[in-house]
Design a protein around this motif. Sequence first.
Motif, PDB file in Angstrom:
ATOM      1  N   VAL A  12     -41.962  41.553   9.711  1.00 55.69           N
ATOM      2  CA  VAL A  12     -41.698  40.128   9.914  1.00 55.69           C
ATOM      3  C   VAL A  12     -40.894  39.639   8.716  1.00 55.69           C
ATOM      4  O   VAL A  12     -41.289  39.845   7.571  1.00 55.69           O
ATOM      5  N   SER A  13     -39.759  39.005   8.994  1.00 56.67           N
ATOM      6  CA  SER A  13     -38.933  38.420   7.936  1.00 56.67           C
ATOM      7  C   SER A  13     -38.738  36.947   8.228  1.00 56.67           C
ATOM      8  O   SER A  13     -38.417  36.567   9.359  1.00 56.67           O
ATOM      9  N   LEU A  14     -38.956  36.122   7.218  1.00 49.93           N
ATOM     10  CA  LEU A  14     -38.728  34.685   7.327  1.00 49.93           C
ATOM     11  C   LEU A  14     -37.641  34.307   6.331  1.00 49.93           C
ATOM     12  O   LEU A  14     -37.718  34.677   5.160  1.00 49.93           O
ATOM     13  N   TYR A  15     -36.641  33.547   6.787  1.00 49.62           N
ATOM     14  CA  TYR A  15     -35.532  33.147   5.925  1.00 49.62           C
ATOM     15  C   TYR A  15     -35.326  31.645   6.038  1.00 49.62           C
ATOM     16  O   TYR A  15     -35.262  31.097   7.145  1.00 49.62           O
ATOM     17  N   ASN A  16     -35.243  30.970   4.879  1.00 52.07           N
ATOM     18  CA  ASN A  16     -34.948  29.540   4.832  1.00 52.07           C
ATOM     19  C   ASN A  16     -33.547  29.375   4.277  1.00 52.07           C
ATOM     20  O   ASN A  16     -33.291  29.711   3.118  1.00 52.07           O
ATOM     21  N   LEU A  19     -33.030  26.749   1.153  1.00 49.02           N
ATOM     22  CA  LEU A  19     -33.499  27.247  -0.149  1.00 49.02           C
ATOM     23  C   LEU A  19     -32.937  28.627  -0.474  1.00 49.02           C
ATOM     24  O   LEU A  19     -33.073  29.102  -1.589  1.00 49.02           O
ATOM     25  N   LYS A  20     -32.338  29.277   0.534  1.00 46.09           N
ATOM     26  CA  LYS A  20     -31.793  30.634   0.392  1.00 46.09           C
ATOM     27  C   LYS A  20     -32.872  31.606  -0.106  1.00 46.09           C
ATOM     28  O   LYS A  20     -32.648  32.411  -1.003  1.00 46.09           O
ATOM     29  N   THR A  21     -34.046  31.475   0.480  1.00 46.46           N
ATOM     30  CA  THR A  21     -35.149  32.365   0.130  1.00 46.46           C
ATOM     31  C   THR A  21     -35.631  33.098   1.368  1.00 46.46           C
ATOM     32  O   THR A  21     -35.507  32.601   2.489  1.00 46.46           O
ATOM     33  N   SER A  22     -36.193  34.275   1.147  1.00 44.79           N
ATOM     34  CA  SER A  22     -36.729  35.040   2.265  1.00 44.79           C
ATOM     35  C   SER A  22     -38.077  35.635   1.886  1.00 44.79           C
ATOM     36  O   SER A  22     -38.407  35.796   0.712  1.00 44.79           O
ATOM     37  N   PHE A  23     -38.832  35.956   2.911  1.00 46.06           N
ATOM     38  CA  PHE A  23     -40.157  36.536   2.761  1.00 46.06           C
ATOM     39  C   PHE A  23     -40.293  37.598   3.835  1.00 46.06           C
ATOM     40  O   PHE A  23     -39.923  37.371   4.985  1.00 46.06           O
ATOM     41  N   SER A  24     -40.795  38.758   3.476  1.00 46.12           N
ATOM     42  CA  SER A  24     -40.983  39.845   4.448  1.00 46.12           C
ATOM     43  C   SER A  24     -42.361  40.456   4.278  1.00 46.12           C
ATOM     44  O   SER A  24     -42.890  40.523   3.166  1.00 46.12           O
ATOM     45  N   LEU A  46     -38.536  39.575  13.935  1.00 47.32           N
ATOM     46  CA  LEU A  46     -39.493  40.675  14.080  1.00 47.32           C
ATOM     47  C   LEU A  46     -38.685  41.923  14.374  1.00 47.32           C
ATOM     48  O   LEU A  46     -37.785  41.895  15.225  1.00 47.32           O
ATOM     49  N   SER A  47     -38.997  43.005  13.680  1.00 46.84           N
ATOM     50  CA  SER A  47     -38.206  44.218  13.888  1.00 46.84           C
ATOM     51  C   SER A  47     -39.075  45.470  13.760  1.00 46.84           C
ATOM     52  O   SER A  47     -40.079  45.487  13.052  1.00 46.84           O
ATOM     53  N   LYS A  48     -38.638  46.496  14.492  1.00 47.24           N
ATOM     54  CA  LYS A  48     -39.247  47.815  14.419  1.00 47.24           C
ATOM     55  C   LYS A  48     -38.214  48.815  14.909  1.00 47.24           C
ATOM     56  O   LYS A  48     -37.467  48.524  15.850  1.00 47.24           O
ATOM     57  N   GLU A  49     -38.168  49.968  14.268  1.00 46.50           N
ATOM     58  CA  GLU A  49     -37.205  50.997  14.671  1.00 46.50           C
ATOM     59  C   GLU A  49     -37.445  51.387  16.130  1.00 46.50           C
ATOM     60  O   GLU A  49     -38.579  51.592  16.556  1.00 46.50           O
ATOM     61  N   LYS A  52     -35.406  46.284  19.977  1.00 47.81           N
ATOM     62  CA  LYS A  52     -34.461  45.208  19.696  1.00 47.81           C
ATOM     63  C   LYS A  52     -35.146  44.182  18.810  1.00 47.81           C
ATOM     64  O   LYS A  52     -36.333  43.897  18.986  1.00 47.81           O
ATOM     65  N   ASN A  53     -34.402  43.621  17.855  1.00 46.25           N
ATOM     66  CA  ASN A  53     -34.955  42.569  16.999  1.00 46.25           C
ATOM     67  C   ASN A  53     -35.261  41.322  17.827  1.00 46.25           C
ATOM     68  O   ASN A  53     -34.533  40.989  18.762  1.00 46.25           O
ATOM     69  N   TYR A  54     -36.340  40.647  17.465  1.00 47.50           N
ATOM     70  CA  TYR A  54     -36.716  39.381  18.086  1.00 47.50           C
ATOM     71  C   TYR A  54     -36.502  38.303  17.037  1.00 47.50           C
ATOM     72  O   TYR A  54     -37.085  38.362  15.954  1.00 47.50           O
ATOM     73  N   THR A  55     -35.643  37.327  17.326  1.00 47.55           N
ATOM     74  CA  THR A  55     -35.332  36.261  16.364  1.00 47.55           C
ATOM     75  C   THR A  55     -35.649  34.910  16.985  1.00 47.55           C
ATOM     76  O   THR A  55     -35.351  34.667  18.157  1.00 47.55           O
ATOM     77  N   GLN A  56     -36.261  34.029  16.166  1.00 48.44           N
ATOM     78  CA  GLN A  56     -36.621  32.692  16.635  1.00 48.44           C
ATOM     79  C   GLN A  56     -36.627  31.740  15.439  1.00 48.44           C
ATOM     80  O   GLN A  56     -37.062  32.110  14.348  1.00 48.44           O
TER      81      GLN A  56
END
Length: 76
Positions: A12-16, A19-24, A46-49, A52-56
């Motif tokens: 799980v990756s969150l990007y703002n 603020l140009k910050t991210s959290f994984s 959300l990603s896994k090898e 397909k990536n899920y973005t929201q």
Amino acid sequence: MTLHTNIENYSVSLYNSKLKTSFSTQCLQTVCELIDLAPFQYEMTLSKEGYKNYTQNITITPWEDLVIKALLEKQL
């Protein structure tokens, strides 16, 4: 925030963007709880090898539990 997915062991990756910050983090089970997130808008991926990536786009609000149900599709 609580995530419900159809797979285990995903990232799980969150990007703002303001603020140009991210959290994984890594979620080992289909239900994953992320706590103590700052109340901002994020682009969540959300990603896994092999999938397909899920973005929201999501908005975290104080004192409210956001529940997200996501279905990740296998990549062909």
